[in-house]
Write a protein that holds these residues in place. Structure first.
Motif, PDB file in Angstrom:
ATOM      1  N   SER A  14      65.184  10.547  96.341  1.00 28.02           N
ATOM      2  CA  SER A  14      65.960  11.627  95.733  1.00 28.02           C
ATOM      3  C   SER A  14      67.407  11.212  95.491  1.00 28.02           C
ATOM      4  O   SER A  14      67.970  11.493  94.430  1.00 28.02           O
ATOM      5  CB  SER A  14      65.935  12.868  96.635  1.00 28.02           C
ATOM      6  N   LEU A  15      68.009  10.555  96.476  1.00 28.87           N
ATOM      7  CA  LEU A  15      69.399  10.112  96.320  1.00 28.87           C
ATOM      8  C   LEU A  15      69.544   9.095  95.196  1.00 28.87           C
ATOM      9  O   LEU A  15      70.545   9.102  94.481  1.00 28.87           O
ATOM     10  CB  LEU A  15      69.921   9.523  97.627  1.00 28.87           C
ATOM     11  N   PHE A  16      68.561   8.230  95.028  1.00 31.31           N
ATOM     12  CA  PHE A  16      68.625   7.250  93.942  1.00 31.31           C
ATOM     13  C   PHE A  16      68.656   7.956  92.593  1.00 31.31           C
ATOM     14  O   PHE A  16      69.462   7.616  91.728  1.00 31.31           O
ATOM     15  CB  PHE A  16      67.438   6.284  94.018  1.00 31.31           C
ATOM     16  N   GLN A  17      67.790   8.935  92.403  1.00 32.54           N
ATOM     17  CA  GLN A  17      67.755   9.656  91.130  1.00 32.54           C
ATOM     18  C   GLN A  17      69.052  10.427  90.885  1.00 32.54           C
ATOM     19  O   GLN A  17      69.621  10.365  89.794  1.00 32.54           O
ATOM     20  CB  GLN A  17      66.563  10.627  91.096  1.00 32.54           C
ATOM     21  N   LEU A  18      69.517  11.159  91.892  1.00 28.16           N
ATOM     22  CA  LEU A  18      70.750  11.937  91.729  1.00 28.16           C
ATOM     23  C   LEU A  18      71.955  11.034  91.495  1.00 28.16           C
ATOM     24  O   LEU A  18      72.797  11.320  90.640  1.00 28.16           O
ATOM     25  CB  LEU A  18      70.973  12.811  92.963  1.00 28.16           C
ATOM     26  N   ASN A  19      72.043   9.955  92.235  1.00 28.44           N
ATOM     27  CA  ASN A  19      73.166   9.045  92.081  1.00 28.44           C
ATOM     28  C   ASN A  19      73.162   8.380  90.712  1.00 28.44           C
ATOM     29  O   ASN A  19      74.205   8.258  90.078  1.00 28.44           O
ATOM     30  CB  ASN A  19      73.127   7.981  93.182  1.00 28.44           C
ATOM     31  N   SER A  20      72.006   7.946  90.256  1.00 27.43           N
ATOM     32  CA  SER A  20      71.927   7.294  88.942  1.00 27.43           C
ATOM     33  C   SER A  20      72.364   8.252  87.841  1.00 27.43           C
ATOM     34  O   SER A  20      73.080   7.866  86.913  1.00 27.43           O
ATOM     35  CB  SER A  20      70.505   6.798  88.679  1.00 27.43           C
ATOM     36  N   PHE A  21      71.953   9.503  87.944  1.00 27.84           N
ATOM     37  CA  PHE A  21      72.351  10.492  86.940  1.00 27.84           C
ATOM     38  C   PHE A  21      73.853  10.764  87.012  1.00 27.84           C
ATOM     39  O   PHE A  21      74.519  10.862  85.977  1.00 27.84           O
ATOM     40  CB  PHE A  21      71.548  11.779  87.121  1.00 27.84           C
ATOM     41  N   ALA A  22      74.407  10.853  88.222  1.00 28.05           N
ATOM     42  CA  ALA A  22      75.838  11.108  88.375  1.00 28.05           C
ATOM     43  C   ALA A  22      76.668   9.942  87.845  1.00 28.05           C
ATOM     44  O   ALA A  22      77.684  10.140  87.174  1.00 28.05           O
ATOM     45  CB  ALA A  22      76.167  11.372  89.840  1.00 28.05           C
ATOM     46  N   VAL A  23      76.250   8.711  88.115  1.00 26.82           N
ATOM     47  CA  VAL A  23      76.984   7.551  87.609  1.00 26.82           C
ATOM     48  C   VAL A  23      76.883   7.500  86.091  1.00 26.82           C
ATOM     49  O   VAL A  23      77.848   7.173  85.398  1.00 26.82           O
ATOM     50  CB  VAL A  23      76.459   6.237  88.258  1.00 26.82           C
ATOM     51  N   TYR A  24      75.708   7.845  85.556  1.00 23.05           N
ATOM     52  CA  TYR A  24      75.552   7.872  84.095  1.00 23.05           C
ATOM     53  C   TYR A  24      76.512   8.878  83.468  1.00 23.05           C
ATOM     54  O   TYR A  24      77.131   8.599  82.440  1.00 23.05           O
ATOM     55  CB  TYR A  24      74.118   8.212  83.700  1.00 23.05           C
ATOM     56  N   LEU A  25      76.657  10.062  84.063  1.00 22.32           N
ATOM     57  CA  LEU A  25      77.548  11.083  83.509  1.00 22.32           C
ATOM     58  C   LEU A  25      79.002  10.608  83.474  1.00 22.32           C
ATOM     59  O   LEU A  25      79.766  11.037  82.613  1.00 22.32           O
ATOM     60  CB  LEU A  25      77.438  12.377  84.314  1.00 22.32           C
ATOM     61  N   ASN A  26      79.382   9.717  84.390  1.00 26.70           N
ATOM     62  CA  ASN A  26      80.749   9.206  84.430  1.00 26.70           C
ATOM     63  C   ASN A  26      80.932   7.923  83.632  1.00 26.70           C
ATOM     64  O   ASN A  26      81.976   7.300  83.691  1.00 26.70           O
ATOM     65  CB  ASN A  26      81.183   8.967  85.881  1.00 26.70           C
ATOM     66  N   SER A  27      79.904   7.505  82.905  1.00 25.80           N
ATOM     67  CA  SER A  27      80.012   6.296  82.087  1.00 25.80           C
ATOM     68  C   SER A  27      79.963   6.694  80.617  1.00 25.80           C
ATOM     69  O   SER A  27      79.604   7.808  80.266  1.00 25.80           O
ATOM     70  CB  SER A  27      78.884   5.323  82.405  1.00 25.80           C
ATOM     71  N   SER A  28      80.317   5.766  79.761  1.00 29.94           N
ATOM     72  CA  SER A  28      80.241   6.037  78.325  1.00 29.94           C
ATOM     73  C   SER A  28      78.961   5.416  77.784  1.00 29.94           C
ATOM     74  O   SER A  28      78.472   4.409  78.280  1.00 29.94           O
ATOM     75  CB  SER A  28      81.458   5.449  77.607  1.00 29.94           C
ATOM     76  N   GLY A  29      78.404   6.021  76.777  1.00 31.42           N
ATOM     77  CA  GLY A  29      77.170   5.501  76.182  1.00 31.42           C
ATOM     78  C   GLY A  29      76.025   6.469  76.382  1.00 31.42           C
ATOM     79  O   GLY A  29      76.179   7.556  76.928  1.00 31.42           O
ATOM     80  N   SER A  30      74.878   6.050  75.928  1.00 33.93           N
ATOM     81  CA  SER A  30      73.712   6.907  76.043  1.00 33.93           C
ATOM     82  C   SER A  30      72.707   6.302  77.003  1.00 33.93           C
ATOM     83  O   SER A  30      72.727   5.107  77.291  1.00 33.93           O
ATOM     84  CB  SER A  30      73.054   7.093  74.669  1.00 33.93           C
TER      85      SER A  30
END
Length: 166
Positions: free
Chosen positions: A50-66
């Motif tokens: 669960s933490l892996f999924q949430l963390n990956s999504f949170a890091v994606y939101l703070n990055s640029s790109g799709s």
């Protein structure tokens, strides 16, 4: 000669699994872990996934790109990329905890599914250690790529072996 021994090893274990399909589990196998250890391993594996999924999504939101143009491994170079590296380590530990739990829960003496999951956990640890496309370091990207290929091959194999184990 070595290939023949490896083939014989897999053939013997697969034939044992197939021959036991539909039979009651072998009660001589030690499948008893204390309930507290079972619970701890289960919580570690579920929280890690669960933490892996949430963390990956949170890091994606703070990055640029799709999400389509970037792989999950390239999030290491995002502003909070160190969290993504940490997430790979947490996912590795959670899969290793799941492999240990399944090793003791399966009614077979040699659980190839749990062993395969443990290999996946080690490969994820290597992926966290060697980031992809590191500037000026093709060796690190190569190690990362081959670890990902190993995971891609072993994940369905683990499912096959786990299905045969229970």
């Amino acid at each position: 000669m070595k290939k023949v021994k490896i083939f014989a090893f897999f053939h013997r274990n697969i034939s044992i699994l197939v021959s036991k399909a539909g039979q009651k589990p072998d009660v001589s196998v030690n499948t008893n872990l204390p309930k507290s250890i079972n619970l701890i391993l289960l919580i570690i594996s579920l929280l890690g996934l669960s933490l892996f999924q949430l963390n990956s999504f949170a890091v994606y939101l703070n990055s640029s790109g799709s999400m389509i143009n970037k792989t999950i491994s390239s999030l290491v170079y995002a502003p909070y990329g160190w969290l993504q590296t940490l997430a790979f380590y947490i996912l590795s530990l959670s899969i290793l905890a799941l492999a240990i739990l399944l090793q003791f829960k399966a009614p077979v003496k040699l659980n190839l599914g749990a062993i395969t999951l443990a290999l996946i956990g080690f490969a994820l640890f290597i992926i966290g250690t060697f980031p992809t496309q590191f500037p000026g370091e093709p060796f690190m990207a190569g190690v990362h790529k081959w670890s990902a290929i190993i995971i891609f091959i072993l994940l369905p194999t683990a499912g096959f072996f786990l299905a045969a184990s229970f």
